[in-house]
Design a protein around this motif. Structure first.
Motif, short mmCIF file in Angstrom:
data_model
loop_
_atom_site.label_atom_id
_atom_site.label_comp_id
_atom_site.label_asym_id
_atom_site.label_seq_id
_atom_site.Cartn_x
_atom_site.Cartn_y
_atom_site.Cartn_z
N PRO A 1 38.87 62.93 100.05
CA PRO A 1 38.22 64.38 99.86
C PRO A 1 36.73 64.02 99.52
O PRO A 1 36.24 65.29 100.18
CB PRO A 1 38.78 64.65 98.94
N ALA B 1 42.64 60.18 104.30
CA ALA B 1 41.14 60.14 103.64
C ALA B 1 40.76 60.75 102.41
O ALA B 1 41.49 61.54 101.59
CB ALA B 1 40.29 61.23 104.95
N GLY C 1 43.97 61.55 97.83
CA GLY C 1 43.27 62.26 99.31
C GLY C 1 44.29 63.48 99.41
O GLY C 1 45.13 63.68 98.32
N SER D 1 41.08 65.34 107.37
CA SER D 1 39.48 66.74 106.95
C SER D 1 39.84 68.25 106.93
O SER D 1 40.94 68.64 106.21
CB SER D 1 39.05 66.67 108.39
N PHE E 1 35.14 63.76 105.67
CA PHE E 1 36.65 64.86 104.94
C PHE E 1 36.01 65.82 105.52
O PHE E 1 36.44 66.94 106.28
CB PHE E 1 36.79 64.70 104.13
#
Length: 319
Positions: free
Chosen positions: A275, A273, A229, A234, A280
């Motif tokens: 990637p 998140a 992450g 995003s 993302f």
């Protein structure tokens, strides 16, 4: 209703367990050895230009710093470190900077930087220091071989990386220290070689470093691979005009780490998140069956994909 796999509660519980284990469980070989003393390096003037004569002067200064660190390690009785530094100061090795203190900092150039039309800056993850530098050198060599002439690769060990298994690898503290240094280095590089296409290649925890450094940098690509992450929700959250790309190998254990962030008093654990997830918004590249430490293995799908990105010839698919 049956609970969904990897629910938010399960992710948070697993991440909390990982934190506890990293603090409480002794892991053989995970602790860093006692610090080997090294002299403080001399202040460096800005590179300015990548003309051959300027680079040679900078490389000569780097060799002197390495030799000084070698001599101090030898006086300290650390023959292993002294031998490693002797090799680093050898003919043909070219360092834009070197600092042997606190695990080591360096930026080694592979290829002819003065003639490079494309440059890859490798940003390593946890567990890379002078005693494990061979991993970063191996990857830089393999990438340069794949790219061929007209390219340069820079192995940037510009920060104190966290231990592979430990609490510092689960928080962004080290990345926060590293990001200004990476940003300053890339800007200096861009000023010295303004016509070159520069890509940031960010492995594992290095993707957290790159995410924090990316805003405002004039680079073509930010490439995240083996990433736990980034701390951003995003690709847009990286606030960069570069193309953000991500890859995850089929044999990479990082896929088992829950992609969540757990707020605790004074710190957030985890990096959020994935990637490579569609939401993302990164461009996902084919990483084949890469394991966590072999994305740049010679002959691998992942190496070909990453080299294509650096060269500007990559085909990508959206995640």
């Amino acid at each position: 209703m049956a609970s969904r796999p990897w629910s938010s509660r399960a992710r948070r519980a697993l991440l909390a367990s990982l934190v506890t284990a990293s603090v409480a469980l002794p892991v053989s070989g995970a602790a860093r050895p006692a610090a080997v003393p090294a002299p403080a390096p001399a202040a460096l003037a800005p590179l300015g230009t990548a003309e051959s004569s300027v680079l040679e002067a900078r490389y000569a200064a780097g060799r002197e710093e390495i030799r000084a660190a070698r001599d101090m390690a030898a006086r300290h009785g650390d023959r292993r470190r002294a031998a490693a530094l002797t090799a680093m100061a050898g003919p043909g090795r070219t360092f834009l900077m070197f600092d042997g203190r606190d695990g080591g900092r360096s930026a080694e150039v592979f290829g002819d930087l003065s003639r490079a039309g494309r440059i890859a800056v490798l940003v390593p993850g946890a567990g890379v220091d002078l005693d494990h530098y061979w991993r970063l050198r191996r990857d830089a060599d393999a990438l340069l071989d794949e790219l061929g002439s007209g390219s340069a690769v820079i192995a940037w060990l510009g920060y104190r990386t966290p231990a592979t298994l430990g609490p510092s690898s689960l928080t962004a503290g080290r990345a926060g220290e590293a990001a200004p240094r990476l940003r300053a280095f890339v800007r200096e590089l861009g000023g010295a070689v303004p016509a070159a296409r520069v890509s940031l290649l960010c492995h594992s925890y290095g993707s957290v470093v790159c995410a924090r450094a990316a805003s405002g940098l004039e680079v073509a690509d930010v490439v995240l691979y083996g990433s736990p992450g980034t701390g951003a929700g995003s690709a847009a959250g990286l606030r960069t005009r570069a193309t953000v790309r991500a890859g995850l190998g089929g044999d990479d254990w990082i896929a088992l780490v829950p992609h969540t962030a757990l707020p605790l008093p004074f710190v957030t654990v985890g990096f959020g998140a994935d990637p490579t997830a569609p939401e993302f918004g990164a461009e996902v590249f084919d990483a084949g069956d890469a394991g966590h430490s072999d994305y740049l293995r010679p002959g691998s799908v992942s190496l070909r994909s990453i080299a294509g990105i650096v060269a500007g010839t990559a085909g990508t698919r959206h995640g």
